[in-house]
Design an enzyme around this catalytic site. Sequence first.
Site, short mmCIF file in Angstrom:
data_model
loop_
_atom_site.label_atom_id
_atom_site.label_comp_id
_atom_site.label_asym_id
_atom_site.label_seq_id
_atom_site.Cartn_x
_atom_site.Cartn_y
_atom_site.Cartn_z
N GLU A 37 0.82 -1.22 0.00
CA GLU A 37 0.00 0.00 0.00
C GLU A 37 0.85 1.26 0.00
O GLU A 37 1.94 1.27 0.56
CB GLU A 37 -0.83 0.06 1.29
CG GLU A 37 -1.85 -1.02 1.40
CD GLU A 37 -2.55 -1.00 2.75
OE1 GLU A 37 -2.52 0.04 3.44
OE2 GLU A 37 -3.12 -2.03 3.10
N CYS A 67 2.84 8.31 1.84
CA CYS A 67 3.25 7.34 2.84
C CYS A 67 3.60 6.04 2.10
O CYS A 67 2.79 5.50 1.36
CB CYS A 67 2.08 7.14 3.81
SG CYS A 67 2.38 5.85 5.00
N CYS A 96 5.06 -7.46 7.98
CA CYS A 96 6.05 -6.96 8.94
C CYS A 96 6.30 -8.05 9.98
O CYS A 96 5.38 -8.74 10.41
CB CYS A 96 5.54 -5.69 9.62
SG CYS A 96 6.76 -5.00 10.78
N CYS A 140 3.61 -5.72 16.22
CA CYS A 140 2.99 -4.86 17.23
C CYS A 140 1.52 -5.28 17.33
O CYS A 140 0.87 -5.52 16.32
CB CYS A 140 3.13 -3.39 16.86
SG CYS A 140 4.85 -2.91 16.65
FE1 SF4 Z 1 5.56 -3.44 11.93
FE2 SF4 Z 1 4.88 -2.57 14.36
FE3 SF4 Z 1 5.43 -0.80 12.39
FE4 SF4 Z 1 3.18 -2.31 12.32
S1 SF4 Z 1 3.69 -0.74 13.82
S2 SF4 Z 1 4.57 -1.91 10.62
S3 SF4 Z 1 3.92 -4.26 13.21
S4 SF4 Z 1 6.84 -2.28 13.35
#
Ligand code: SF4
Length: 376
Positions: free
Chosen positions: A91, A112, A119, A123
């Site tokens: 995205e 962005c 990832c 999180c």
């Molecule tokens: Fe990765 Fe955490 Fe950033 Fe989301 S917030 S992209 S899980 S590092």
Amino acid sequence: MICDIKSLSADALQYQFRDWNQPAYRAAQVLEWLYVHRVSSWDAMTNLPKAVRELLRANYSLQTLELVRKQGARDTTQKFLWRLSDHALIESVLIPANPALYGEASDRHTLCVSTQVGCAYGCKFCASGLEGWKRNLRADEIVEQVLAVERWHAAEEAKVSKAQPAPSNKLPESSNRLVNNIVIMGMGEPLANYDNLMQALRILNAPWGGGIGARKITISTSGLVPQIRKLADDPLQFRLAISLHGATDETRNKIMPVNRKYPLAELTAACEYYQKRKERMITLEYILIAGVNDAIEETKPLAKLAQLLHAKVNLIPYNRVEDLDWERPTEAVQEAFLEALEKQNVTATLRREKGHDIDAACGQLRLKTERELAAK
Ligand code: SF4
Ligand code: SAH
């Protein structure tokens, strides 16, 4: 695997043409086709002899992003879902100018940009990490997000100007950039893809490439300490944002597994090092999540940290993610949190999210689309 032309620096391209016994100006011609005209095929490079185009075709790829889905209306936050050559989805989000956000006032747009497919940092509140990490983006795939959005925009403008002829003194669209601010806050942890990210940012920053000032490029990280130190030693003056979301190890450990690897004391020391080397203000990003990190007493350690680092705090009301139970606090709680920080002499802003209604936080459109595709 052959390398994509948009991963190359001007030096590397010049070297390549020398190696082919071609005149040096060929490199400049190719760069102009790529970064000014944003062409998506070798055959569009009409001032190159056919033999040179064939040499390029045989040695490099020229990949573009395929638009799968777009959300959001003109002049609002618009979200682009792209398909890569291996069918993975990423995205980019185009945000109209908002001078209060990152850095100087802007009369254009912020893009962005994503740096990974998925990832690995998981999180707890984030859609990007929900289905794990697939792969790093190559430098050209990072660069191409800017070009693809601008190509799309130019095509839209052409449709409008066909309907209403443009005034004759208008500069051609290719001579100016739509995107003049970049935030590396899309899908993925940028500093976990350090080398490709830096190569892409050098290309986007270079006068022969994107021409976007380093100070208009903000890298956001969940807190990878060794890479923050490495970035501090890089001569380019990119801006740094830390996704803090908690100012104690207790709060951070609850929502960000990365904090177990790099606890706050280490992160703080790395930020101090960055701040000293760069003499630049760091931004601390703080998502407000109801009942998790929005209590007024959390503002005390946050204010202390912001003061130590001479950082400003960017409060972001949480964006709901499908399947996750987290909620944003009420506006009254958000305002009270902001006020408490300001009373402690912290420079803070509260983002009134522009893209809330279109799943603007990273990873959400991809997740939704992948689930819809899987259900078919
Ligand atoms: Fe990765 Fe955490 Fe950033 Fe989301 S917030 S992209 S899980 S590092
Ligand atoms: N991995 C990097 C950059 C991408 S995430 C990082 O974590 O900094 C970009 C920002 O979006 C981060 O601050 C992240 O915490 C935030 N974010 C993720 N999910 C969100 C959500 N549902 N609502 C609001 N912000 C979110």
